[in-house]
Write a protein that holds these residues in place. Structure first.
Motif, PDB file in Angstrom:
ATOM      1  N   PHE C  29      42.412  38.809  37.140  1.00  0.00           N
ATOM      2  CA  PHE C  29      43.003  40.083  36.725  1.00  0.00           C
ATOM      3  C   PHE C  29      43.923  39.844  35.533  1.00  0.00           C
ATOM      4  O   PHE C  29      44.676  38.869  35.510  1.00  0.00           O
ATOM      5  CB  PHE C  29      43.811  40.688  37.879  1.00  0.00           C
ATOM      6  N   CYS C  34      46.150  46.495  32.552  1.00  0.00           N
ATOM      7  CA  CYS C  34      46.043  47.390  33.721  1.00  0.00           C
ATOM      8  C   CYS C  34      46.811  48.688  33.518  1.00  0.00           C
ATOM      9  O   CYS C  34      47.961  48.689  33.088  1.00  0.00           O
ATOM     10  CB  CYS C  34      46.594  46.646  34.944  1.00  0.00           C
ATOM     11  N   LYS C  36      47.139  50.697  36.150  1.00  0.00           N
ATOM     12  CA  LYS C  36      47.593  50.964  37.526  1.00  0.00           C
ATOM     13  C   LYS C  36      46.849  52.126  38.185  1.00  0.00           C
ATOM     14  O   LYS C  36      47.420  52.908  38.951  1.00  0.00           O
ATOM     15  CB  LYS C  36      49.114  51.232  37.553  1.00  0.00           C
ATOM     16  N   MET C  39      41.776  51.742  41.205  1.00  0.00           N
ATOM     17  CA  MET C  39      40.365  51.799  41.591  1.00  0.00           C
ATOM     18  C   MET C  39      39.888  50.478  42.200  1.00  0.00           C
ATOM     19  O   MET C  39      39.090  50.469  43.135  1.00  0.00           O
ATOM     20  CB  MET C  39      39.487  52.136  40.370  1.00  0.00           C
ATOM     21  N   PHE C  57      47.723  45.088  39.903  1.00  0.00           N
ATOM     22  CA  PHE C  57      46.959  44.663  41.091  1.00  0.00           C
ATOM     23  C   PHE C  57      46.511  43.220  40.995  1.00  0.00           C
ATOM     24  O   PHE C  57      46.294  42.696  39.909  1.00  0.00           O
ATOM     25  CB  PHE C  57      45.752  45.596  41.265  1.00  0.00           C
ATOM     26  N   CYS C  74      36.636  48.581  37.030  1.00  0.00           N
ATOM     27  CA  CYS C  74      37.872  48.652  36.234  1.00  0.00           C
ATOM     28  C   CYS C  74      37.621  49.351  34.887  1.00  0.00           C
ATOM     29  O   CYS C  74      36.876  48.859  34.052  1.00  0.00           O
ATOM     30  CB  CYS C  74      38.437  47.249  35.978  1.00  0.00           C
ATOM     31  N   PRO C  75      38.233  50.526  34.660  1.00  0.00           N
ATOM     32  CA  PRO C  75      37.973  51.298  33.424  1.00  0.00           C
ATOM     33  C   PRO C  75      38.532  50.606  32.172  1.00  0.00           C
ATOM     34  O   PRO C  75      38.103  50.896  31.063  1.00  0.00           O
ATOM     35  CB  PRO C  75      38.666  52.629  33.689  1.00  0.00           C
ATOM     36  N   LYS C  76      39.432  49.678  32.387  1.00  0.00           N
ATOM     37  CA  LYS C  76      40.067  49.028  31.233  1.00  0.00           C
ATOM     38  C   LYS C  76      39.465  47.656  30.957  1.00  0.00           C
ATOM     39  O   LYS C  76      39.963  46.937  30.099  1.00  0.00           O
ATOM     40  CB  LYS C  76      41.581  48.900  31.509  1.00  0.00           C
ATOM     41  N   ILE C  79      39.475  43.068  34.349  1.00  0.00           N
ATOM     42  CA  ILE C  79      39.159  42.036  35.337  1.00  0.00           C
ATOM     43  C   ILE C  79      37.898  41.338  34.859  1.00  0.00           C
ATOM     44  O   ILE C  79      36.979  41.982  34.370  1.00  0.00           O
ATOM     45  CB  ILE C  79      38.899  42.635  36.739  1.00  0.00           C
TER      46      ILE C  79
END
Ligand code: SF4
Ligand code: SF4
Lengths: 167, 384, 86
Positions: C29, C34, C36, C39, C57, C74-76, C79
């Motif tokens: 991660f 992130c 936050k 999801m 997370f 993860c939309p960003k 990870i």
């Protein structure tokens, strides 16, 4: 079944071993049923149904004709039939004695309902001598209470005296 | 003091005096009179018990299992299809070592639907880990409940038990029985001391999952507890005899076996009829006796072998059938007598309520002495 | 060890069964990416993604089985999976 149980109970009260059981099946009040009673001075081990009875009680006269209610009856046996017609067409086996009693009328007069168990008990006691009046009354008083006990004792007593006169 | 009452009522009365704390049952013929009586007693505050009404037998025994795990003495009763519906819970109750006592009002299993007696129901659960005791009459049926609680709750045992008595033939029969008073029952059966119990302050999981490294050992432990139940039964039965004069220390009981050439082997109410038949045969010089099996689980193989030493012919009366391989009791008696030299024959009899008379017992003895057996007795060949 | 009657045990024993031992890839991660959204914690089939004090997370690698579902969600793209080195 109630009649069988009461008769066996009264016999037990009179000091013998007794066993009462229904011809097993659907338990619906008023459906035609058979029930069996054994008495013995010794503990009763036998569990089979009764095929050669010494005594037969026919509680419902309308069964006669449709069912051979006297089947298997032994010579010297005694039958007690609830009927208002003493000359009914019975086909009683030879050597058997038959007593008739209008138990339905007695029950209606004494109890107000056409339930003949206790009346026929009185008749059975008198006809066979297997049960004395005292244990019979004791059995009724422990099964019924208050005025119902008195009424049932009276109904049984009437039948007892009526048959007793005929024996 | 002898009292005249229905078998079901005698059982309900004695269960009441065993002071169960939780009762859960679902009514089913011919068990109904027992649970009706008990429900009435709870409603009348004659028993300080919780009566849990449920929508099925599965739930009834599940409720009992939970209540037992929480440390209560529990009771249930069922028969036939009801017991079949409990199948899964039965195995769990034994594996979780919960000392539940359940009356089985023995009845046949469908299809075809039959409400009448045989012993197919409890015998079909023979591998479940429940102790199984069979009563010959209503006195024994009542007494065995007290013994069952004592044996089950013994920390050397910790297994549930069926107390089996024949549906209708005993449940619905009125006959004299002697019931110990509450004080006498209390003196015989102490309050339940759980071996371990669910407790919110000290959480516990029961019947946890066991990997292949552990599962067999848990099953082995249940089997050993079954074996120990023999001694526990003998002890509880002897104590019962000392207190009440009726000795139940024998796992099997012989009747006129001393000099017998032919022995019948049976369980339950058929033993009474067999004893009368044996007396008649004895009067005609036939050397016949009976061995009654009181504890079907644990199975008293050694005791059977000892009791039948010297008997040349054995006729087993099986009120059940292990379809495809004869009667369940016969199979086990044969294995118990393996190598003894006795000829052992099995008779499937009285299934689905077929009445058994003394002459039927005599006919079975005739067949066995002629070397004919391993068969259904009394088939109506005209309808086949 | 003697077996306990009825296969009884204190609850929570599954925690002792560390299921993260057979992983080939592990998630890494990157808290700086992130947002936050949470999801990853929601979809993790092992329930082993937990929130840190900063609100980002991280996985509990004692129980993470390396399935990569958190990476997918993860939309960003914060990870990534890395080969496990033992
Ligand atoms: S890789 Fe799979 S198990 Fe591990 S944290 Fe991500 S979603 Fe959970
Ligand atoms: S899914 Fe990605 S962005 Fe959302 S909380 Fe998890 S790591 Fe952060």
């Amino acid at each position: 079944m109630t009649a069988a149980e009461l008769i066996a109970f009264a016999a037990f009260e009179g000091g013998v071993y007794a066993q009462a059981f229904p011809a097993f099946g659907v338990e619906r009040r008023g459906a035609p049923v058979q029930a069996f009673v054994r008495f013995s001075d010794e503990k009763i081990r036998l569990r089979s149904q009764i095929y050669e009875p010494d005594y037969i009680i026919v509680q419902d006269p309308t069964l006669i004709g449709d069912v051979d209610v006297f089947m298997g009856m032994k010579e010297g046996g005694i039958a007690i039939v609830n009927t208002e017609k003493p000359d009914f067409d019975s086909r009683v086996p030879e050597g058997a004695r038959v007593y008739t009693i209008d138990a339905t009328t007695i029950a209606l007069e004494e109890l107000g309902v056409p339930i003949t168990n206790t009346t026929l008990m009185g008749a059975f006691a008198a006809a066979t001598g297997e049960i004395k009046l005292e244990p019979l009354e004791h059995a009724l008083r422990s099964r019924f209470s208050g005025s119902m006990a008195d009424k049932n004792v009276k109904a049984a007593g009437r039948a007892y005296n009526q048959i007793g006169g005929a024996v | 003091m002898l009292e005249f009452m229905e078998g079901s009522h005698a059982v309900a009365e004695i269960v009441k005096r065993c002071r169960p704390q939780v009762i859960a049952a679902y009514p089913i013929t011919p068990q109904t009179h027992i649970v009706e009586d008990l429900a009435q007693m709870v409603a009348n505050c004659e028993i300080d018990a919780e009566y849990i009404t449920v929508e099925s037998e599965f739930s009834a025994l599940s409720a009992c299992l939970g209540a037992s795990a929480a440390g209560s003495r529990v009771y249930s009763a069922t028969t036939s299809q009801g017991l079949a519906l409990m199948f899964e819970v039965c195995f769990n109750a034994a594996g979780m070592r919960q000392p539940i006592v359940m009356t089985i009002a023995n009845r046949s299993l469908g299809a075809p639907l039959s409400i009448w007696n045989d012993q197919q129901d409890s015998i079909s659960l023979r591998d479940s880990g429940w102790l199984q005791f069979y009563a010959e009459d209503n006195q024994e049926a009542a007494d065995l409940h007290m013994i069952a609680y004592k044996v089950c709750e013994d920390h050397d045992v910790l297994l549930p038990a069926f107390v089996c008595f024949d549906g209708f033939i005993l449940t619905h029969t009125y006959e004299p029985v002697t019931l110990p008073t509450q004080e006498e029952v209390d003196a015989y059966l102490p309050a339940f001391t759980p071996y371990q119990r669910l407790d919110a302050a000290n959480p516990l999981s029961l019947g946890m999952y066991a990997t292949p490294e552990y599962y067999m050992e848990f099953r082995y432990e249940v089997d050993r507890a079954m074996e120990r139940a023999k001694q526990a039964f003998i002890k509880a039965g002897r104590e019962f005899g000392e207190q009440f004069g009726r000795d139940y220390s024998a796992l099997v009981e012989g009747y006129r076996l001393e000099d017998a050439d032919t022995a019948l082997v049976a369980m339950g109410s058929i033993c009474g009829t067999a004893k009368d038949a044996i007396d008649e045969m004895r009067e005609h010089g036939r050397k016949v006796g009976l061995l009654k099996i009181r504890t079907y689980r644990p199975f008293p193989a050694q005791e059977i072998a000892n009791a039948l030493k010297g008997v040349s012919t054995v006729a087993v009366l099986d009120k059940n059938i292990s379809l495809g391989n004869g009667g369940a009791v016969g199979i086990e008696v044969k294995s118990a007598l393996y190598g003894s030299g006795a000829a052992v024959y099995d008779y499937i009899i009285a299934l689905g309520g077929r009445d058994v008379r003394k002459k039927d017992i005599a006919a079975v003895v005739d067949l066995a002495e002629k070397g004919k057996g391993d068969m259904f007795y009394g088939l109506r060949t005209e309808v086949l | 060890m003697a077996l306990r009657a009825g296969c009884a045990a204190a609850p929570g024993r599954a925690l002792e069964n560390k299921t993260g031992a057979w992983r080939v890839f592990k998630p890494v991660f990157e808290p700086e990416k992130c947002t936050k959204c949470g999801m990853c914690a929601l979809v993790c089939p092992e329930g082993c993604v937990r929130e840190t004090e900063e609100g980002t997370f991280e996985p509990d690698l004692d129980y993470c089985k390396g399935c990569g579902i958190c990476v997918e969600i993860c939309p960003k793209k914060g990870i990534r999976m890395e080969k496990e080195e033992k």
